[in-house]
Design a protein around this motif. Structure first.
Motif, mmCIF file in Angstrom:
data_model
loop_
_atom_site.group_PDB
_atom_site.id
_atom_site.type_symbol
_atom_site.label_atom_id
_atom_site.label_comp_id
_atom_site.label_asym_id
_atom_site.label_seq_id
_atom_site.Cartn_x
_atom_site.Cartn_y
_atom_site.Cartn_z
ATOM 1 N N LEU A 280 0.911 -1.236 -0.120
ATOM 2 C CA LEU A 280 -0.027 0.188 -0.114
ATOM 3 C C LEU A 280 0.844 1.267 0.040
ATOM 4 O O LEU A 280 0.379 2.461 0.328
ATOM 5 N N LYS A 281 2.245 1.111 -0.200
ATOM 6 C CA LYS A 281 2.861 2.421 -0.067
ATOM 7 C C LYS A 281 2.610 3.485 -1.051
ATOM 8 O O LYS A 281 2.725 4.552 -0.940
ATOM 9 N N HIS A 282 1.796 3.215 -2.227
ATOM 10 C CA HIS A 282 1.710 3.977 -3.341
ATOM 11 C C HIS A 282 0.076 4.385 -3.449
ATOM 12 O O HIS A 282 -0.246 4.800 -4.359
ATOM 13 N N ALA A 283 -0.535 3.842 -2.378
ATOM 14 C CA ALA A 283 -2.159 3.997 -2.276
ATOM 15 C C ALA A 283 -2.430 5.188 -2.300
ATOM 16 O O ALA A 283 -1.891 6.039 -1.724
ATOM 17 N N LYS A 284 -3.694 5.604 -2.954
ATOM 18 C CA LYS A 284 -4.153 7.096 -2.920
ATOM 19 C C LYS A 284 -5.767 6.793 -2.596
ATOM 20 O O LYS A 284 -6.550 5.920 -3.114
ATOM 21 N N TYR A 285 -6.051 7.876 -1.845
ATOM 22 C CA TYR A 285 -7.455 7.714 -1.538
ATOM 23 C C TYR A 285 -8.032 9.359 -1.811
ATOM 24 O O TYR A 285 -7.511 10.311 -1.372
ATOM 25 N N GLU A 286 -9.023 9.282 -2.566
ATOM 26 C CA GLU A 286 -9.443 10.475 -3.214
ATOM 27 C C GLU A 286 -10.953 10.674 -2.915
ATOM 28 O O GLU A 286 -11.806 9.684 -3.229
ATOM 29 N N ALA A 287 -11.501 11.670 -2.525
ATOM 30 C CA ALA A 287 -13.090 11.913 -2.221
ATOM 31 C C ALA A 287 -13.763 12.386 -3.633
ATOM 32 O O ALA A 287 -13.302 13.015 -4.310
ATOM 33 N N ILE A 288 -14.761 11.397 -3.668
ATOM 34 C CA ILE A 288 -15.649 11.633 -4.940
ATOM 35 C C ILE A 288 -16.707 12.597 -4.565
ATOM 36 O O ILE A 288 -17.119 13.623 -5.444
ATOM 37 N N ASP A 289 -17.233 12.395 -3.415
ATOM 38 C CA ASP A 289 -18.074 13.288 -2.831
ATOM 39 C C ASP A 289 -18.150 13.205 -1.407
ATOM 40 O O ASP A 289 -17.386 12.576 -1.017
ATOM 41 N N GLU A 290 -18.996 13.553 -0.630
ATOM 42 C CA GLU A 290 -18.987 13.480 1.083
ATOM 43 C C GLU A 290 -19.133 12.157 1.254
ATOM 44 O O GLU A 290 -19.153 11.721 2.493
ATOM 45 N N ARG A 291 -19.722 11.345 0.379
ATOM 46 C CA ARG A 291 -19.948 9.880 1.100
ATOM 47 C C ARG A 291 -19.164 8.680 0.397
ATOM 48 O O ARG A 291 -19.098 7.662 0.890
ATOM 49 N N ARG A 292 -18.337 9.063 -0.686
ATOM 50 C CA ARG A 292 -17.701 8.070 -1.426
ATOM 51 C C ARG A 292 -16.346 8.611 -1.779
ATOM 52 O O ARG A 292 -15.799 9.481 -1.890
ATOM 53 N N VAL A 293 -15.369 7.518 -1.506
ATOM 54 C CA VAL A 293 -14.002 7.522 -1.867
ATOM 55 C C VAL A 293 -13.527 6.552 -2.822
ATOM 56 O O VAL A 293 -13.789 5.491 -3.017
ATOM 57 N N LYS A 294 -12.529 7.110 -3.526
ATOM 58 C CA LYS A 294 -11.935 6.410 -4.865
ATOM 59 C C LYS A 294 -10.659 6.023 -4.243
ATOM 60 O O LYS A 294 -9.645 6.658 -3.767
ATOM 61 N N ILE A 295 -10.103 4.674 -4.497
ATOM 62 C CA ILE A 295 -8.865 4.195 -3.873
ATOM 63 C C ILE A 295 -8.341 3.604 -4.938
ATOM 64 O O ILE A 295 -8.557 2.688 -5.959
ATOM 65 N N SER A 296 -6.778 3.623 -5.294
ATOM 66 C CA SER A 296 -5.868 3.064 -6.147
ATOM 67 C C SER A 296 -4.754 2.953 -5.738
ATOM 68 O O SER A 296 -4.037 3.516 -4.595
ATOM 69 N N GLY A 297 -3.657 2.327 -6.448
ATOM 70 C CA GLY A 297 -2.108 2.484 -6.246
ATOM 71 C C GLY A 297 -1.861 1.243 -5.725
ATOM 72 O O GLY A 297 -0.246 1.202 -5.503
ATOM 73 N N ALA A 298 -2.418 0.345 -4.929
ATOM 74 C CA ALA A 298 -1.850 -0.801 -4.235
ATOM 75 C C ALA A 298 -1.162 -1.698 -5.636
ATOM 76 O O ALA A 298 -1.913 -1.909 -6.560
ATOM 77 N N THR A 299 -0.113 -2.207 -4.951
ATOM 78 C CA THR A 299 0.641 -3.336 -5.939
ATOM 79 C C THR A 299 0.494 -4.609 -5.351
ATOM 80 O O THR A 299 0.236 -4.778 -4.067
ATOM 81 N N TRP A 300 0.980 -5.810 -6.137
ATOM 82 C CA TRP A 300 1.059 -7.228 -5.452
ATOM 83 C C TRP A 300 2.396 -7.670 -5.625
ATOM 84 O O TRP A 300 3.191 -7.558 -6.900
ATOM 85 N N GLN A 301 2.746 -8.036 -4.432
ATOM 86 C CA GLN A 301 4.005 -8.825 -4.595
ATOM 87 C C GLN A 301 4.017 -10.378 -4.266
ATOM 88 O O GLN A 301 3.419 -10.829 -3.160
ATOM 89 N N ALA A 302 4.392 -11.244 -5.180
ATOM 90 C CA ALA A 302 3.938 -12.838 -5.158
ATOM 91 C C ALA A 302 5.007 -13.329 -4.154
ATOM 92 O O ALA A 302 6.056 -12.877 -4.218
ATOM 93 N N ALA A 303 4.648 -14.236 -3.265
ATOM 94 C CA ALA A 303 5.655 -14.793 -2.373
ATOM 95 C C ALA A 303 6.623 -15.993 -3.231
ATOM 96 O O ALA A 303 5.960 -16.541 -4.203
ATOM 97 N N ASP A 304 7.760 -16.197 -2.830
ATOM 98 C CA ASP A 304 8.615 -17.439 -3.260
ATOM 99 C C ASP A 304 7.998 -18.694 -2.861
ATOM 100 O O ASP A 304 8.169 -19.545 -3.793
ATOM 101 N N LYS A 305 7.725 -18.631 -1.601
ATOM 102 C CA LYS A 305 7.005 -19.811 -0.973
ATOM 103 C C LYS A 305 5.612 -19.815 -0.291
ATOM 104 O O LYS A 305 5.375 -18.527 0.147
ATOM 105 N N PRO A 306 4.704 -20.618 -0.447
ATOM 106 C CA PRO A 306 3.605 -20.275 0.212
ATOM 107 C C PRO A 306 3.441 -20.537 1.714
ATOM 108 O O PRO A 306 4.290 -21.097 2.265
ATOM 109 N N TRP A 307 2.596 -19.663 2.330
ATOM 110 C CA TRP A 307 2.742 -19.767 3.965
ATOM 111 C C TRP A 307 1.248 -19.603 4.216
ATOM 112 O O TRP A 307 0.474 -19.149 3.669
#
Length: 467
Positions: A280-307
């Motif tokens: 979530l280091k580059h996640a963004k949170y933007e208000a669309i209006d007083e009740r809704r928020v737009k979220i973007s920017g998260a990335t995925w890092q695959a694991a080398d081994k399952p846990w």
């Protein structure tokens, strides 16, 4: 045609935004009906709900009990089943019956099947089991493939005392169940995010953003101001999503939503899953209006081994509690020292040694173990005295002895010899049932990805007339 096939066909015809409705932050404790019905009117493509947690404590994992009242489990289950059937969309439920072991899952499945018979519903049911074999955990312990989460030490003796171990299923088992044609999926213990993130991931939406969405969505309107348990809708569009409470009195703001991304997280930047983590280091949170928020920017890092995260609980003994109060400022000033001295006396009197005593001073340190007492001491305190022993009789014996010694214990500045304690009820010693503790709260590293499929078996059952 399965619910997933209908969804795929619909997406081919209209590849627009994907709508995911979170029905309940913990299914079985009552779904606000008006908000849920508003969510259904928005025509979600997926309905999902979490049902379990370790938050209610170890008792549920160590026994056959579920935390939610059965009457509310039944009404909530009926509501989400009918909503999904009405729209013809997948319904995904994780961590059935609080702790998610087989016994808890089976309680929930029984209720679900009874509703289906009573209401003449028909669908394919996917069942995901989450019990982890003891021999695997023992092998992992011996080969140092277990990592504790917090201050829980695990040895062979503790493992033997732990009857049931569960693992948190990730998105994989839900995906297998959907591909096998399940319309409704009920899982044992599962990652909170898995039921919400799996279908966006399967449809090609960015995995990191999907997991971030699931983290926000799984507690419904808790991410809003003022916050609550009403149904929550996420609308996924490209590489971003928008969240909105189905209760018009609740407002999602960039601050409230970003704050919820930290909820129950030890690291503010990562959300961990069995096969990787959302960053979530580059996640963004933007208000669309007083009740809704737009979220973007998260990335995925695959694991080398399952846990996987695994959980277990064991019995400590039987618990008794004593309730008492005090309004003597000199007692309050010296209460910790007085109680320590009284416990020493009790240990000389009691003929057996296998017991433990825990005293909470409400008004001083009942909730938090403060390093220093308050500058201004309270004018009265409440003592919750807990004893755990082999059985309830012994636990109450210890507390009765402790009570009588503390009642008349002498200390500097004592006002009267009549008694140091005030009892709200008598007898003040109460049987509080069996006592349990978490004995396993660890990460288990697996050797290969195929092990995930073996640990979380998926079965499909036909419910009602499928013709």
């Amino acid at each position: 045609m399965s619910a997933l096939e209908r969804l795929l066909k619909l997406r081919e015809q209209n590849p627009g935004p994907l709508r995911i409705l979170s029905a309940s932050g913990q299914l079985g404790f009552g779904i606000p009906k008006k908000s849920f019905e508003r969510g259904i009117k928005s025509k979600p493509h997926v309905i999902a709900a979490d049902m379990g947690s370790v938050d209610p404590g170890p008792t549920y994992l160590a026994t056959d009990k579920i935390a939610a009242p059965e009457v509310l489990v039944r009404s909530d289950m009926r509501l989400v089943l009918h909503g999904a059937q009405q729209l013809g969309v997948p319904l995904l439920i994780g961590s059935a019956g609080t702790a998610g072991a087989d016994v808890h899952l089976d309680v929930v499945l029984k209720i679900l099947k009874e509703i289906a018979v009573e209401d003449k519903l028909h669908f394919k049911l996917g069942i995901i089991r989450s019990v982890i074999p003891h021999d695997l955990v023992e092998h992992s312990l011996l080969n140092q493939k277990l990592k504790p989460i917090g201050p829980i030490d695990l040895d062979e003796n503790t493992l033997k005392q732990t009857e049931v171990i569960v693992g948190q299923a990730g998105m994989g088992p839900f995906e297998r169940a959907l591909k096998l044609g399940a319309d409704v999926i009920v899982a044992g213990r599962a990652c909170d995010t898995a039921p919400f993130a799996v279908i966006p991931k399967m449809l090609g939406f960015p995995t990191g953003v999907a997991v971030h969405m699931a983290k926000i969505l799984e507690c419904t309107s808790l991410c809003c101001e003022p916050g609550g348990r009403d149904a929550m809708l996420a609308t996924f569009d490209g590489d971003s999503f928008t969240v909105e409470s189905m209760n018009e009195a609740m407002h999602a703001t960039p601050t409230s939503v970003a704050a919820h991304a930290l909820y129950e997280q030890s690291d503010p930047y990562f959300i961990h899953e069995p096969n990787g983590r959302a960053c979530l280091k580059h996640a963004k949170y933007e208000a669309i209006d007083e009740r809704r928020v737009k979220i973007s920017g998260a990335t995925w890092q695959a694991a080398d081994k399952p846990w996987i995260k695994i959980e277990g609980a064991r019995k400590l003994g039987s618990r008794a509690v004593m309730l008492a109060g005090n309004a003597d400022i000199n007692f309050i000033k010296q209460s910790k020292n007085i109680i320590n001295k009284v416990e020493e006396v009790v240990r000389e009197i009691i003929p057996f040694s296998e017991w433990s005593l825990n005293i909470r001073h409400y008004g001083i340190d009942g909730v938090t173990d403060w390093p220093e007492p308050p500058v201004n001491l309270p004018r009265e305190i409440f003592l919750l005295c807990e004893c755990i022993a082999e059985n309830s009789e012994k636990a109450k014996l210890v507390l009765a002895t402790f009570r009588q010694q503390l009642l008349h214990f002498g200390f500097p500045g004592r006002s009267a010899t009549g008694g140091n304690l005030a009892f709200p009820i008598t007898p003040p010693e109460l049987d509080a049932g069996e006592a349990f503790t978490f004995s396993i709260y660890h990460l288990l590293e697996l050797d290969d990805w195929s092990a995930l499929e073996q640990l979380f078996p998926v079965t499909i059952e036909k419910i009602g007339d499928q013709t």
